[in-house]
Structures are given as structure tokens and as C-alpha cells.
Write a protein that holds these residues in place. Structure first.
Motif, short mmCIF file in Angstrom:
data_model
loop_
_atom_site.label_atom_id
_atom_site.label_comp_id
_atom_site.label_asym_id
_atom_site.label_seq_id
_atom_site.Cartn_x
_atom_site.Cartn_y
_atom_site.Cartn_z
N MET A 68 10.41 13.41 -5.61
CA MET A 68 11.02 12.99 -4.28
C MET A 68 10.30 12.42 -3.01
N LEU A 69 9.00 12.92 -3.00
CA LEU A 69 8.12 12.62 -2.01
C LEU A 69 7.92 10.86 -2.30
N GLY A 70 7.54 10.78 -3.54
CA GLY A 70 7.01 9.33 -4.06
C GLY A 70 8.21 8.46 -3.80
N VAL A 71 9.34 8.83 -4.09
CA VAL A 71 10.52 8.00 -3.82
C VAL A 71 10.95 7.77 -2.22
N GLY A 72 10.67 8.73 -1.55
CA GLY A 72 10.67 8.44 -0.02
C GLY A 72 9.57 7.42 0.22
N PHE A 73 8.39 7.53 -0.14
CA PHE A 73 7.31 6.45 0.23
C PHE A 73 7.77 5.15 -0.41
N LEU A 74 8.22 5.28 -1.40
CA LEU A 74 8.78 3.73 -1.97
C LEU A 74 9.80 3.01 -1.23
N ALA A 75 10.86 4.16 -1.09
CA ALA A 75 12.08 3.51 0.04
C ALA A 75 11.52 2.93 1.44
N LEU A 76 10.36 3.87 2.03
CA LEU A 76 9.91 3.43 3.32
C LEU A 76 9.35 1.99 3.17
N GLY A 89 5.93 24.80 -16.24
CA GLY A 89 5.67 25.88 -15.38
C GLY A 89 5.09 25.63 -14.08
N HIS A 90 5.17 24.48 -13.67
CA HIS A 90 4.74 23.94 -12.29
C HIS A 90 5.79 24.35 -11.23
N SER A 91 6.66 25.07 -11.46
CA SER A 91 7.75 25.62 -10.49
C SER A 91 8.19 24.53 -9.46
N GLY A 92 8.69 23.57 -10.08
CA GLY A 92 9.46 22.53 -8.90
C GLY A 92 8.51 21.48 -8.63
N ALA A 93 7.18 21.44 -9.04
CA ALA A 93 6.26 20.41 -8.41
C ALA A 93 6.68 18.99 -8.62
N GLU A 94 6.99 18.89 -10.03
CA GLU A 94 7.64 17.40 -10.48
C GLU A 94 8.57 16.99 -9.51
N ILE A 95 9.64 17.73 -9.38
CA ILE A 95 10.80 17.32 -8.49
C ILE A 95 10.24 16.91 -7.23
N PHE A 96 9.22 17.91 -6.58
CA PHE A 96 8.96 17.68 -5.07
C PHE A 96 8.03 16.45 -5.14
N TYR A 97 7.12 16.07 -5.95
CA TYR A 97 6.40 14.94 -5.76
C TYR A 97 7.31 13.69 -6.10
N ALA A 130 0.81 -1.32 0.20
CA ALA A 130 0.15 0.00 -0.07
C ALA A 130 0.95 1.41 0.15
N VAL A 131 1.91 1.42 0.90
CA VAL A 131 2.93 2.56 1.03
C VAL A 131 3.49 2.50 -0.20
N GLY A 132 3.83 1.45 -0.89
CA GLY A 132 4.68 1.50 -2.17
C GLY A 132 3.98 2.02 -3.37
N SER A 133 2.78 1.51 -3.46
CA SER A 133 1.98 1.88 -4.49
C SER A 133 1.46 3.36 -4.22
N LEU A 134 1.35 3.80 -3.05
CA LEU A 134 1.36 5.34 -2.97
C LEU A 134 2.51 6.14 -3.52
N GLY A 135 3.53 5.71 -3.24
CA GLY A 135 4.91 6.17 -3.78
C GLY A 135 5.09 6.18 -5.19
N LEU A 136 4.87 4.87 -5.83
CA LEU A 136 4.81 4.74 -7.21
C LEU A 136 3.72 5.73 -7.82
N GLY A 137 2.54 5.87 -7.34
CA GLY A 137 1.66 6.63 -7.94
C GLY A 137 1.83 8.12 -7.85
N MET A 138 2.57 8.68 -6.98
CA MET A 138 3.01 9.91 -6.94
C MET A 138 4.15 10.08 -7.89
N MET A 139 5.04 9.38 -8.05
CA MET A 139 6.04 9.36 -9.21
C MET A 139 5.38 9.37 -10.62
N ILE A 140 4.46 8.52 -10.81
CA ILE A 140 3.88 8.59 -12.08
C ILE A 140 3.14 9.80 -12.27
N GLY A 141 2.39 10.35 -11.21
CA GLY A 141 1.69 11.77 -11.38
C GLY A 141 2.52 12.76 -11.54
#
Length: 135
Positions: free
Chosen positions: A117-125, A107-115, A87-98
């Protein structure tokens, strides 16, 4: 009792030892290093950073993350029966896919990088949870 670990006990390589989860955590860490280094390269050398911003690099990396996540987290559920890592890994992968759908130049001003990195953190968790549940 049937476990998938019994299928991979060749030549001393025990899946139970968490090899694949550790590998997936290392790949997650490399992804974070890639994100941070891309920011640094773009800030310092825009021509060198352009290669790291190529969408193909991110699509291949996401494919590797999905494959490792599917293999290791899926195997973990079969071995220990806990669904939380998936479940946690799917959330992380979903964030990365999004995040990959946002793109660099929209023009998303860093939103791609933020999401990403957040997804990668969830996937590592998730891989850490899977490793702990197995051991």
C-alpha cells in the motif's frame, strides 16, 4: 522539437491530456481497494478471500503496474524533462516488488500489505507529479 505526444495524436486521443497518467492513478486506486477488500474478505469469509490472496493475482497486478509506470513515466520524462516522477515511481515500484517477495504466509504480520500500500501510494504520487509537470 520532438515530443512523444506527437506520435499519439490519432483520432483525438491526446497523450498530453494525461489520459495514461489518469489511467495509472485509477489502477493504483484499484490496487488499494483490492488490498483493503482482501483484508475484509479474509476477516469475513476466509474461503472467498483465498482467491484474492492468490500470488498470481499479485504478480499480474505488479506486471501491469510496471508496464504502465514504464510507459507513462518514461514518456513524461521525454515530454517535460523532469526526472522526479520517475524517481518517486521507481521507489514505489521497488516497495511493491519487495513486498511481493515477503509472501502472505511467512509470518510477517501484515508487512506485505503495508509495504504494498505504501508503494502504491508512492506510485500514484509519481503519476500525479507527472500529470502536473505535463500540464
Amino acid at each position: 522539437m520532438f515530443t512523444t505526444a506527437n506520435l499519439w495524436n490519432k483520432d483525438g486521443l491526446l497523450i498530453r491530456d494525461g489520459l495514461w497518467d489518469r489511467l495509472a492513478v485509477i489502477v493504483s486506486g484499484l490496487c488499494l481497494v483490492h488490498c483493503v477488500s482482501t483484508i475484509a474478505f479474509v476477516a469475513l469469509l476466509s474461503s472467498a478471500g483465498g482467491m484474492l490472496l492468490d500470488p498470481l493475482v499479485h504478480e499480474i497486478g505488479l506486471g501491469v503496474a510496471i508496464a504502465l509506470g514504464f510507459f507513462t513515466l518514461g514518456r513524461g520524462v521525454l515530454d517535460h524533462g523532469y526526472v522526479m516522477p520517475v524517481a518517486v515511481g521507481s521507489l514505489g515500484l521497488g516497495m511493491m516488488i519487495g513486498a511481493i517477495t515477503l509472501g502472505h504466509d511467512q509470518g510477517h504480520s501484515g508487512a506485505e500489505i503495508f509495504y504494498t500500500m505504501l508503494g502504491v501510494g508512492f506510485l500514484a504520487l509519481a503519476h500525479d507529479l507527472n500529470y502536473r509537470a505535463t500540464h
